[in-house]
Design a protein around this motif. Structure first.
Motif, PDB file in Angstrom:
ATOM      1  N   GLN A  44      84.018  -8.959 -57.530  1.00 37.18           N
ATOM      2  CA  GLN A  44      84.097 -10.416 -57.546  1.00 37.18           C
ATOM      3  C   GLN A  44      83.227 -11.034 -56.446  1.00 37.18           C
ATOM      4  O   GLN A  44      82.887 -12.209 -56.507  1.00 37.18           O
ATOM      5  N   LEU A  45      82.826 -10.222 -55.466  1.00 42.54           N
ATOM      6  CA  LEU A  45      81.947 -10.727 -54.409  1.00 42.54           C
ATOM      7  C   LEU A  45      80.516 -10.921 -54.906  1.00 42.54           C
ATOM      8  O   LEU A  45      79.747 -11.656 -54.290  1.00 42.54           O
ATOM      9  N   VAL A  46      80.151 -10.266 -56.008  1.00 39.31           N
ATOM     10  CA  VAL A  46      78.827 -10.507 -56.593  1.00 39.31           C
ATOM     11  C   VAL A  46      78.745 -11.959 -57.054  1.00 39.31           C
ATOM     12  O   VAL A  46      77.731 -12.633 -56.848  1.00 39.31           O
ATOM     13  N   HIS A  47      79.834 -12.458 -57.632  1.00 40.69           N
ATOM     14  CA  HIS A  47      79.861 -13.861 -58.052  1.00 40.69           C
ATOM     15  C   HIS A  47      79.809 -14.788 -56.837  1.00 40.69           C
ATOM     16  O   HIS A  47      79.141 -15.820 -56.865  1.00 40.69           O
ATOM     17  N   LYS A  48      80.518 -14.415 -55.767  1.00 40.08           N
ATOM     18  CA  LYS A  48      80.474 -15.228 -54.546  1.00 40.08           C
ATOM     19  C   LYS A  48      79.057 -15.255 -53.981  1.00 40.08           C
ATOM     20  O   LYS A  48      78.590 -16.296 -53.515  1.00 40.08           O
ATOM     21  N   LEU A  49      78.375 -14.122 -54.038  1.00 40.83           N
ATOM     22  CA  LEU A  49      77.006 -14.058 -53.527  1.00 40.83           C
ATOM     23  C   LEU A  49      76.110 -15.055 -54.244  1.00 40.83           C
ATOM     24  O   LEU A  49      75.386 -15.824 -53.604  1.00 40.83           O
ATOM     25  N   PHE A  50      76.174 -15.076 -55.578  1.00 35.44           N
ATOM     26  CA  PHE A  50      75.251 -15.921 -56.339  1.00 35.44           C
ATOM     27  C   PHE A  50      75.740 -17.357 -56.493  1.00 35.44           C
ATOM     28  O   PHE A  50      74.927 -18.276 -56.589  1.00 35.44           O
ATOM     29  N   LYS A  51      77.027 -17.604 -56.492  1.00 33.98           N
ATOM     30  CA  LYS A  51      77.556 -18.960 -56.730  1.00 33.98           C
ATOM     31  C   LYS A  51      77.845 -19.731 -55.440  1.00 33.98           C
ATOM     32  O   LYS A  51      77.820 -20.955 -55.439  1.00 33.98           O
ATOM     33  N   VAL A  52      78.124 -19.011 -54.339  1.00 32.85           N
ATOM     34  CA  VAL A  52      78.473 -19.690 -53.086  1.00 32.85           C
ATOM     35  C   VAL A  52      77.385 -19.526 -52.032  1.00 32.85           C
ATOM     36  O   VAL A  52      76.917 -20.503 -51.444  1.00 32.85           O
ATOM     37  N   LEU A  53      76.989 -18.275 -51.794  1.00 34.03           N
ATOM     38  CA  LEU A  53      76.077 -18.018 -50.670  1.00 34.03           C
ATOM     39  C   LEU A  53      74.628 -18.394 -50.981  1.00 34.03           C
ATOM     40  O   LEU A  53      73.932 -18.918 -50.103  1.00 34.03           O
ATOM     41  N   VAL A  54      74.163 -18.148 -52.195  1.00 33.79           N
ATOM     42  CA  VAL A  54      72.781 -18.511 -52.530  1.00 33.79           C
ATOM     43  C   VAL A  54      72.566 -20.019 -52.442  1.00 33.79           C
ATOM     44  O   VAL A  54      71.597 -20.464 -51.810  1.00 33.79           O
ATOM     45  N   PRO A  55      73.453 -20.879 -53.001  1.00 35.85           N
ATOM     46  CA  PRO A  55      73.245 -22.322 -52.806  1.00 35.85           C
ATOM     47  C   PRO A  55      73.337 -22.752 -51.336  1.00 35.85           C
ATOM     48  O   PRO A  55      72.647 -23.677 -50.919  1.00 35.85           O
ATOM     49  N   ARG A  56      74.157 -22.051 -50.547  1.00 34.53           N
ATOM     50  CA  ARG A  56      74.292 -22.399 -49.131  1.00 34.53           C
ATOM     51  C   ARG A  56      72.998 -22.119 -48.371  1.00 34.53           C
ATOM     52  O   ARG A  56      72.619 -22.872 -47.465  1.00 34.53           O
ATOM     53  N   TYR A  57      72.313 -21.043 -48.714  1.00 33.66           N
ATOM     54  CA  TYR A  57      71.169 -20.598 -47.924  1.00 33.66           C
ATOM     55  C   TYR A  57      69.815 -20.840 -48.561  1.00 33.66           C
ATOM     56  O   TYR A  57      68.802 -20.474 -47.971  1.00 33.66           O
ATOM     57  N   GLU A  58      69.728 -21.440 -49.726  1.00 36.42           N
ATOM     58  CA  GLU A  58      68.433 -21.522 -50.390  1.00 36.42           C
ATOM     59  C   GLU A  58      67.416 -22.379 -49.639  1.00 36.42           C
ATOM     60  O   GLU A  58      66.222 -22.149 -49.758  1.00 36.42           O
ATOM     61  N   ASN A  59      67.840 -23.339 -48.852  1.00 42.19           N
ATOM     62  CA  ASN A  59      66.908 -24.153 -48.056  1.00 42.19           C
ATOM     63  C   ASN A  59      67.045 -23.855 -46.566  1.00 42.19           C
ATOM     64  O   ASN A  59      66.815 -24.721 -45.730  1.00 42.19           O
ATOM     65  N   HIS A  60      67.420 -22.638 -46.239  1.00 45.63           N
ATOM     66  CA  HIS A  60      67.708 -22.237 -44.862  1.00 45.63           C
ATOM     67  C   HIS A  60      66.476 -21.599 -44.245  1.00 45.63           C
ATOM     68  O   HIS A  60      65.843 -20.745 -44.852  1.00 45.63           O
ATOM     69  N   ASN A  61      66.117 -21.981 -43.008  1.00 42.04           N
ATOM     70  CA  ASN A  61      64.941 -21.433 -42.334  1.00 42.04           C
ATOM     71  C   ASN A  61      65.281 -20.260 -41.431  1.00 42.04           C
ATOM     72  O   ASN A  61      64.444 -19.423 -41.159  1.00 42.04           O
ATOM     73  N   LEU A  62      66.513 -20.216 -40.936  1.00 43.09           N
ATOM     74  CA  LEU A  62      66.898 -19.193 -39.967  1.00 43.09           C
ATOM     75  C   LEU A  62      67.454 -17.966 -40.681  1.00 43.09           C
ATOM     76  O   LEU A  62      67.521 -17.921 -41.903  1.00 43.09           O
TER      77      LEU A  62
END
Length: 179
Positions: free
Chosen positions: A93-111
């Motif tokens: 279920q963490l695969v879904h968290k990776l793509f649905k939660v973490l990817v949108p959080r970090y897609e415009n992240h520079n650090l």
């Protein structure tokens, strides 16, 4: 092929990966070491902040960064990225968290996507370097010390007043010597 096209071909990590030998051993051999790293990356994705030994945190950080950067770059439709996520994340279920939660959080992240702190040592006792590994933007309170209010601390106020008094004294001495 111009330079912009070449950078798309290589994955770019936002942390320094050192080439030195880590000398991390496990009684179960390399498979046991990888299983322990997979458990660490899984726990990091699940809890978003974990406390562990410094060497394991440093190594797991690189794998977590690689996993997140590939998920952002290629998305959930890329077969190799899905295999990578399936390998490193033991709880599916963490695969879904990776793509649905973490990817949108970090897609415009520079650090970098992770942050690592040295944890305080337990005293007395044997000393093992402990650290805290966390994902940036997690819901927990920050571990950084707040430096914005340091000017209002008593010792800083007293030092500022002493500095002003010293400058006034120097200025008055300078005026007296010039007359």
């Amino acid at each position: 092929m111009n330079q912009a096209d070449v950078t798309k071909l290589m994955s770019q990590l936002r942390i320094a990966v050192r080439p030195n030998k880590r000398n991390l051993k496990n009684p179960d051999g390399p498979e046991g070491r990888l299983l322990k790293l997979r458990k660490t990356v899984t726990a990091l994705m699940k809890h978003e902040r974990i406390e562990l030994f410094y060497n394991r945190a440093d190594e797991a950080r690189g794998y977590a960064e690689l996993l997140i950067s590939n998920a952002i770059r290629y998305g959930d439709r890329h077969k190799a990225t899905m295999e990578l996520a399936d390998y490193w994340l033991l709880e599916k279920q963490l695969v879904h968290k990776l793509f649905k939660v973490l990817v949108p959080r970090y897609e415009n992240h520079n650090l970098s996507y992770t942050r690592m702190y040295k944890a305080p040592r337990d005293y007395p006792g044997t000393y093992y370097r402990q650290s805290v590994l966390e994902l940036r933007g997690n819901p927990y309170p920050t571990l950084d010390t707040d430096h914005s209010q340091n000017r209002n601390l008593l010792h800083n106020v007293l030092l500022d007043e002493a500095r002003k008094e010293f400058r006034r004294q120097k200025l008055s001495d300078l005026v007296k010597s010039s007359q």
